[in-house]
Design an enzyme around this catalytic site. Structure first.
Site, PDB file in Angstrom:
ATOM      1  N   CYS A  78       0.866  -1.181   0.000  1.00 24.44           N
ATOM      2  CA  CYS A  78       0.000   0.000   0.000  1.00 24.44           C
ATOM      3  C   CYS A  78       0.905   1.235   0.000  1.00 24.44           C
ATOM      4  CB  CYS A  78      -0.932   0.021   1.203  1.00 24.44           C
ATOM      5  SG  CYS A  78      -1.999   1.510   1.230  1.00 24.44           S
ATOM      6  N   CYS A 226      -4.385   5.439  -5.484  1.00 24.47           N
ATOM      7  CA  CYS A 226      -3.817   4.117  -5.189  1.00 24.47           C
ATOM      8  C   CYS A 226      -2.337   4.192  -5.550  1.00 24.47           C
ATOM      9  CB  CYS A 226      -4.531   3.038  -6.006  1.00 24.47           C
ATOM     10  SG  CYS A 226      -3.927   1.367  -5.677  1.00 24.47           S
TER      11      CYS A 226
HETATM   12  N1  LIG Z   1      -6.236  -2.399  -2.511  1.00 25.35           N
HETATM   13  C1  LIG Z   1      -4.843  -2.815  -2.588  1.00 25.35           C
HETATM   14  C2  LIG Z   1      -4.080  -2.426  -1.311  1.00 25.35           C
HETATM   15  C3  LIG Z   1      -3.965  -0.933  -1.136  1.00 25.35           C
HETATM   16  C4  LIG Z   1      -3.297  -0.283  -2.298  1.00 25.35           C
HETATM   17  C5  LIG Z   1      -3.414   1.224  -2.377  1.00 25.35           C
HETATM   18  N2  LIG Z   1      -4.276   1.888  -1.453  1.00 25.35           N
HETATM   19  C6  LIG Z   1      -2.043   1.856  -2.423  1.00 25.35           C
HETATM   20  O1  LIG Z   1      -1.891   3.028  -2.030  1.00 25.35           O
HETATM   21  O2  LIG Z   1      -1.106   1.165  -2.899  1.00 25.35           O
HETATM   22  C7  LIG Z   1      -4.768  -4.343  -2.743  1.00 25.35           C
HETATM   23  O3  LIG Z   1      -5.619  -5.039  -2.179  1.00 25.35           O
HETATM   24  O4  LIG Z   1      -3.821  -4.791  -3.392  1.00 25.35           O
END
Ligand SMILES: N[C@H](CCC[C@H](N)C(=O)O)C(=O)O
Length: 295
Positions: A78, A226
């Protein structure tokens, strides 16, 4: 009773990606999916990702970080959340460079080029179909056979796929707002080609130095940003030779700079990390959930 009852937390965000940070380094407990979902409930502290700090397991690291999506699923990466963790621990320790462990490996974090920016080394991207992972072999993951919509006139097709420790599919489009991502996102997130599900990004390459994008996140839905998807998208564009290895990324919640470093293929992500407020979890949140047990 849950370890989280009355436990302190920090509400932060990474360019609008809603983050809650909890420090469990003095506890042996882990967080169950039920507890993660309870925290995200409307009566709790709604978030996209919950970043939980556990006692360091590796010499030289400050903490082992577990990452939970608001559906209770765990993720190995993340980016936006890691910048928030870095800010918190920099402020706590007075340090400006630290290493954390996640399920994706060891992540070096350091103060960015200005006091409001943080850089995270997100590690080396993976492109092999089994590393994404995909359910069947694709020799060239720069474009895979996946489409949505009528067979003879697909609405979205031929995404690039990349793992940043978590799975990403990137669809290249002219207008990222021309598609109903809230409708297509969950269909693609849960497509059988992705045995671990996937984060789904729409990206438009403005020029060799700039991409605009938005993401339907695995386990969290449509978010304002993200970070790992920004890394995956910048790397995928460079693999296609449509950008250089340093790209400016525009996401709905703000801007990131991604460098896919030539000498070692590490992906460096630089951006802000905002602090909003601190609080303590209301014990009533966990009245009906199973509590984490000491490992
Ligand atoms: N939803 C993503 C995790 C958080 C990724 C995102 N919030 C970031 O800033 O990288 C997953 O399950 O792979």
């Amino acid at each position: 009773m849950s370890t989280l009852a009355n436990h302190s937390f920090a509400k932060m965000n990474g360019i609008g990606n809603e983050i809650v940070v909890v420090d469990l380094r003095d506890s042996a407990a882990t967080i169950t999916p039920d507890e993660a979902r309870a925290v995200a409930s409307p009566a709790g502290v709604p978030y996209d990702q919950l970043m939980v700090l556990h006692a360091p397991r590796v010499q030289g690291t400050s903490a082992f970080i577990r990452i939970y999506n608001n559906d209770g699923s765990e993720a190995a990466a993340c980016g936006n959340g890691m910048r928030c963790v870095a800010r918190r621990v920099f402020e706590e320790t007075g340090k400006n460079a630290l290493t954390f462990e996640t399920r994706a490996g060891l992540l070096n974090c350091w103060q960015g080029p200005s006091p409001d920016l943080y850089t995270v080394d997100m590690g080396v991207p993976k492109f092999g179909w089994q590393d994404i992972p995909l359910a069947e072999e694709f020799r060239d993951t720069r474009y895979i056979e996946l489409q949505i919509g009528p067979i003879d006139a697909p609405i979205l097709h031929s995404p690039s796929v990349v793992s940043m420790g978590n799975p990403h599919a990137i669809f290249w489009v002219e207008d990222i707002h021309a598609y109903d991502l809230e409708r297509f996102g969950p269909l693609l997130e849960n497509h059988p080609i992705f045995p671990d599900r996937a984060n789904i990004t729409l990206a438009h390459i403005v020029d060799r130095d700039h991409i605009v994008m938005r993401t339907w996140e695995r386990g969290a839905g449509l978010t304002k940003a993200c970070g790992s998807a920004a890394c995956a998208t910048a790397v995928a564009a460079a693999r296609l030779k449509r950008t250089g290895r340093t790209v400016h990324m525009t996401l709905p919640g703000g801007e990131l700079t991604i460098e896919w470093r030539a000498q070692d293929d590490h992906v460096l992500m630089t951006g802000p990390a905002a602090f909003e407020f601190e609080g303590r979890f209301d014990p009533a949140l966990f009245a009906s959930v199973t509590a984490g047990r000491p490992v």
